[in-house]
Design a protein around this motif. Structure first.
Motif, PDB file in Angstrom:
ATOM      1  N   GLU A 189     -48.248 -18.344   9.758  1.00 41.16           N
ATOM      2  CA  GLU A 189     -49.336 -19.154   9.667  1.00 41.16           C
ATOM      3  C   GLU A 189     -49.263 -20.426  10.730  1.00 41.16           C
ATOM      4  OE1 GLU A 189     -46.012 -20.289   6.668  1.00 41.16           O
ATOM      5  OE2 GLU A 189     -47.171 -18.648   7.028  1.00 41.16           O
ATOM      6  N   GLN A 190     -48.273 -20.365  11.559  1.00 40.85           N
ATOM      7  CA  GLN A 190     -48.139 -21.444  12.371  1.00 40.85           C
ATOM      8  C   GLN A 190     -48.347 -20.673  13.812  1.00 40.85           C
ATOM      9  OE1 GLN A 190     -44.014 -22.073  11.666  1.00 40.85           O
ATOM     10  NE2 GLN A 190     -44.585 -24.139  10.658  1.00 40.85           N
TER      11      GLN A 190
ATOM     12  N   PRO B 215     -42.583 -18.346  15.399  1.00 41.08           N
ATOM     13  CA  PRO B 215     -42.844 -19.305  14.212  1.00 41.08           C
ATOM     14  C   PRO B 215     -43.398 -18.450  13.201  1.00 41.08           C
ATOM     15  CG  PRO B 215     -44.641 -19.285  15.909  1.00 41.08           C
ATOM     16  CD  PRO B 215     -43.549 -18.363  16.365  1.00 41.08           C
TER      17      PRO B 215
ATOM     18  N   PHE C 167     -51.299 -22.314  16.639  1.00 44.22           N
ATOM     19  CA  PHE C 167     -51.020 -23.698  16.759  1.00 44.22           C
ATOM     20  C   PHE C 167     -49.900 -24.180  18.225  1.00 44.22           C
ATOM     21  CE2 PHE C 167     -51.829 -24.043  12.347  1.00 44.22           C
ATOM     22  CZ  PHE C 167     -52.902 -24.531  12.244  1.00 44.22           C
TER      23      PHE C 167
END
Length: 53
Positions: free
Chosen positions: A23-24, A20, A27
């Motif tokens: 910044e992902q 990803p 998560f």
């Protein structure tokens, strides 16, 4: 054309190379972890999303 394909011996290495956006990453679990986890939980049905081939 989009399609779903099972992750198996023919494509698992390509799938673990997918990442990803930076910044992902906090998560979701890595693809490597999710594929490994699926081997211990038989109810998990993992698929890869393909665009064309």
């Amino acid at each position: 054309m989009l399609s779903l394909k099972s992750i198996d011996q023919s494509n698992w290495e390509a799938c673990i190379k997918l990442k990803p956006k930076q910044e992902q990453q906090g998560f979701i679990a890595s693809n490597l972890y999710s594929i490994a986890e699926s081997k211990f939980f038989p109810h998990m049905n993992i698929k890869a999303i393909y665009c064309g081939e």
